[in-house]
Design a protein around this motif. Structure first.
Motif, PDB file in Angstrom:
ATOM      1  N   ALA A 231      42.713  24.647  31.351  1.00  9.68           N
ATOM      2  CA  ALA A 231      41.636  24.707  32.350  1.00  9.68           C
ATOM      3  C   ALA A 231      40.266  24.837  31.685  1.00  9.68           C
ATOM      4  O   ALA A 231      39.252  24.439  32.254  1.00  9.68           O
ATOM      5  CB  ALA A 231      41.869  25.871  33.309  1.00  9.68           C
ATOM      6  N   TYR A 232      40.228  25.414  30.469  1.00 11.72           N
ATOM      7  CA  TYR A 232      38.952  25.649  29.806  1.00 11.72           C
ATOM      8  C   TYR A 232      38.360  24.362  29.229  1.00 11.72           C
ATOM      9  O   TYR A 232      37.196  24.331  28.863  1.00 11.72           O
ATOM     10  CB  TYR A 232      39.108  26.699  28.703  1.00 11.72           C
ATOM     11  CG  TYR A 232      39.256  28.118  29.226  1.00 11.72           C
ATOM     12  CD1 TYR A 232      39.369  28.387  30.592  1.00 11.72           C
ATOM     13  CD2 TYR A 232      39.266  29.189  28.355  1.00 11.72           C
ATOM     14  CE1 TYR A 232      39.498  29.690  31.053  1.00 11.72           C
ATOM     15  CE2 TYR A 232      39.390  30.493  28.811  1.00 11.72           C
ATOM     16  CZ  TYR A 232      39.513  30.732  30.163  1.00 11.72           C
ATOM     17  OH  TYR A 232      39.630  32.026  30.610  1.00 11.72           O
TER      18      TYR A 232
ATOM     19  N   ASN B 182      37.839  21.727  30.868  1.00  8.37           N
ATOM     20  CA  ASN B 182      37.023  21.089  31.906  1.00  8.37           C
ATOM     21  C   ASN B 182      36.011  22.053  32.504  1.00  8.37           C
ATOM     22  O   ASN B 182      35.871  22.128  33.710  1.00  8.37           O
ATOM     23  CB  ASN B 182      37.935  20.551  33.013  1.00  8.37           C
ATOM     24  CG  ASN B 182      38.932  19.560  32.455  1.00  8.37           C
ATOM     25  OD1 ASN B 182      38.574  18.676  31.688  1.00  8.37           O
ATOM     26  ND2 ASN B 182      40.196  19.714  32.820  1.00  8.37           N
ATOM     27  N   ILE B 183      35.327  22.787  31.644  1.00  6.81           N
ATOM     28  CA  ILE B 183      34.354  23.753  32.158  1.00  6.81           C
ATOM     29  C   ILE B 183      33.156  23.020  32.762  1.00  6.81           C
ATOM     30  O   ILE B 183      32.695  22.009  32.233  1.00  6.81           O
ATOM     31  CB  ILE B 183      33.891  24.733  31.044  1.00  6.81           C
ATOM     32  CG1 ILE B 183      33.012  25.847  31.644  1.00  6.81           C
ATOM     33  CG2 ILE B 183      33.194  24.003  29.901  1.00  6.81           C
ATOM     34  CD1 ILE B 183      32.726  26.995  30.690  1.00  6.81           C
TER      35      ILE B 183
ATOM     36  N   TRP C 105      30.689  26.077  26.820  1.00  2.24           N
ATOM     37  CA  TRP C 105      31.101  27.221  26.008  1.00  2.24           C
ATOM     38  C   TRP C 105      30.085  27.436  24.892  1.00  2.24           C
ATOM     39  O   TRP C 105      29.390  26.503  24.491  1.00  2.24           O
ATOM     40  CB  TRP C 105      32.489  26.973  25.397  1.00  2.24           C
ATOM     41  CG  TRP C 105      33.581  26.920  26.416  1.00  2.24           C
ATOM     42  CD1 TRP C 105      34.306  25.822  26.796  1.00  2.24           C
ATOM     43  CD2 TRP C 105      34.082  28.005  27.206  1.00  2.24           C
ATOM     44  NE1 TRP C 105      35.219  26.174  27.756  1.00  2.24           N
ATOM     45  CE2 TRP C 105      35.108  27.497  28.031  1.00  2.24           C
ATOM     46  CE3 TRP C 105      33.769  29.370  27.288  1.00  2.24           C
ATOM     47  CZ2 TRP C 105      35.818  28.302  28.932  1.00  2.24           C
ATOM     48  CZ3 TRP C 105      34.472  30.168  28.191  1.00  2.24           C
ATOM     49  CH2 TRP C 105      35.480  29.638  28.992  1.00  2.24           C
TER      50      TRP C 105
ATOM     51  N   ASP D 229      38.063  34.495  32.067  1.00  3.98           N
ATOM     52  CA  ASP D 229      37.494  34.088  33.350  1.00  3.98           C
ATOM     53  C   ASP D 229      37.914  35.107  34.389  1.00  3.98           C
ATOM     54  O   ASP D 229      38.886  35.837  34.203  1.00  3.98           O
ATOM     55  CB  ASP D 229      37.999  32.685  33.737  1.00  3.98           C
ATOM     56  CG  ASP D 229      39.495  32.678  33.947  1.00  3.98           C
ATOM     57  OD1 ASP D 229      39.940  32.932  35.089  1.00  3.98           O
ATOM     58  OD2 ASP D 229      40.239  32.421  32.977  1.00  3.98           O
TER      59      ASP D 229
ATOM     60  N   GLU E  97      31.796  27.453  35.167  1.00  2.95           N
ATOM     61  CA  GLU E  97      32.965  27.615  36.021  1.00  2.95           C
ATOM     62  C   GLU E  97      34.148  26.824  35.502  1.00  2.95           C
ATOM     63  O   GLU E  97      33.987  25.719  34.970  1.00  2.95           O
ATOM     64  CB  GLU E  97      32.651  27.109  37.438  1.00  2.95           C
ATOM     65  CG  GLU E  97      31.773  28.043  38.212  1.00  2.95           C
ATOM     66  CD  GLU E  97      31.443  27.489  39.594  1.00  2.95           C
ATOM     67  OE1 GLU E  97      32.213  26.668  40.140  1.00  2.95           O
ATOM     68  OE2 GLU E  97      30.392  27.880  40.119  1.00  2.95           O
ATOM     69  N   VAL E  98      35.339  27.402  35.682  1.00  2.00           N
ATOM     70  CA  VAL E  98      36.594  26.710  35.396  1.00  2.00           C
ATOM     71  C   VAL E  98      37.445  26.806  36.664  1.00  2.00           C
ATOM     72  O   VAL E  98      37.162  27.626  37.538  1.00  2.00           O
ATOM     73  CB  VAL E  98      37.337  27.327  34.189  1.00  2.00           C
ATOM     74  CG1 VAL E  98      36.558  27.080  32.903  1.00  2.00           C
ATOM     75  CG2 VAL E  98      37.585  28.807  34.382  1.00  2.00           C
ATOM     76  N   TYR E  99      38.459  25.964  36.748  1.00  2.00           N
ATOM     77  CA  TYR E  99      39.280  25.937  37.960  1.00  2.00           C
ATOM     78  C   TYR E  99      40.736  26.228  37.661  1.00  2.00           C
ATOM     79  O   TYR E  99      41.314  25.658  36.742  1.00  2.00           O
ATOM     80  CB  TYR E  99      39.168  24.565  38.642  1.00  2.00           C
ATOM     81  CG  TYR E  99      37.818  24.384  39.280  1.00  2.00           C
ATOM     82  CD1 TYR E  99      37.623  24.669  40.627  1.00  2.00           C
ATOM     83  CD2 TYR E  99      36.722  23.987  38.527  1.00  2.00           C
ATOM     84  CE1 TYR E  99      36.375  24.551  41.216  1.00  2.00           C
ATOM     85  CE2 TYR E  99      35.457  23.860  39.094  1.00  2.00           C
ATOM     86  CZ  TYR E  99      35.297  24.150  40.446  1.00  2.00           C
ATOM     87  OH  TYR E  99      34.056  24.042  41.014  1.00  2.00           O
TER      88      TYR E  99
ATOM     89  N   ALA F  24      33.541  31.759  34.097  1.00  2.00           N
ATOM     90  CA  ALA F  24      34.040  31.752  32.722  1.00  2.00           C
ATOM     91  C   ALA F  24      33.043  32.441  31.794  1.00  2.00           C
ATOM     92  O   ALA F  24      31.834  32.244  31.914  1.00  2.00           O
ATOM     93  CB  ALA F  24      34.276  30.318  32.272  1.00  2.00           C
TER      94      ALA F  24
END
Length: 171
Positions: free
Chosen positions: A76-77, A79-80, A84, A130, A152-154, A162
């Motif tokens: 998931a990280y 596709n932030i 970062w 997160d 944001e991450v999903y 995040a």
């Protein structure tokens, strides 16, 4: 008080799950949607431990906290929505929970510090995490410990805030 942070054993799923259930209930009472969809669950904890990624915080022989600590893996990280601070090796923490009886003693902070030490002991200088938008307590801890909001991450369709902390080499 003598606290100890170590890898969890499969025989410890029951006390770990009890701590997570308390945390799930607390999130619910806070009106949060976090952890209210059947996740985490005992199977998730078992997988953490089997992979060597489940960690406990102990007070003597009593398990009082739990966290999954994972090196370099959180799809998931990738596709932030944001950016970062680093793109090097990282440690990610998930499922951070402290026993009901030990709340308000700064132990979530202590656990995060232990996770940072674990990262450093593996020559990793980034910790990523997160949390839900409404988990004010966790965001305060991140802020106090110098974590930076990155975007944001999903997870399972829900946005999460995040954070990342860049650690410094110990002399």
């Amino acid at each position: 008080m003598h606290y100890h942070f170590r890898k969890a054993e499969l025989s410890e799923i029951a006390p770990i799950w009890e701590i997570l259930q308390q945390a799930i209930q607390r999130r619910k009472e806070d009106g949060s949607t976090q952890w209210q969809d059947g996740y985490p669950n005992p199977e998730v904890v078992q997988k953490d431990i089997e992979k060597g990624e489940g960690f406990v915080l102990e007070d003597g022989d009593t398990i009082i906290g739990y966290s999954a600590v994972i090196i370099n893996y959180e799809p998931a990280y990738e596709n932030i929505e944001g950016k970062w601070l680093t793109n090097d090796d990282f440690v990610v923490m998930h499922r951070v929970a402290i026993s009901e009886k030990y709340l308000g003693k700064g132990l979530a902070k202590l656990m995060l510090k232990n996770i940072e030490d674990f990262a450093l002991s593996n020559n990793i200088y980034s910790v990523k995490a997160d949390t839900n938008f409404d988990n004010i307590a966790m965001m305060k801890i991140f802020e106090n410990l110098g974590y930076i909001y990155c975007g944001e991450v999903y997870f399972r369709g829900s946005p999460r805030k995040a954070f990342e902390k860049v650690l410094h080499k110990q002399n």
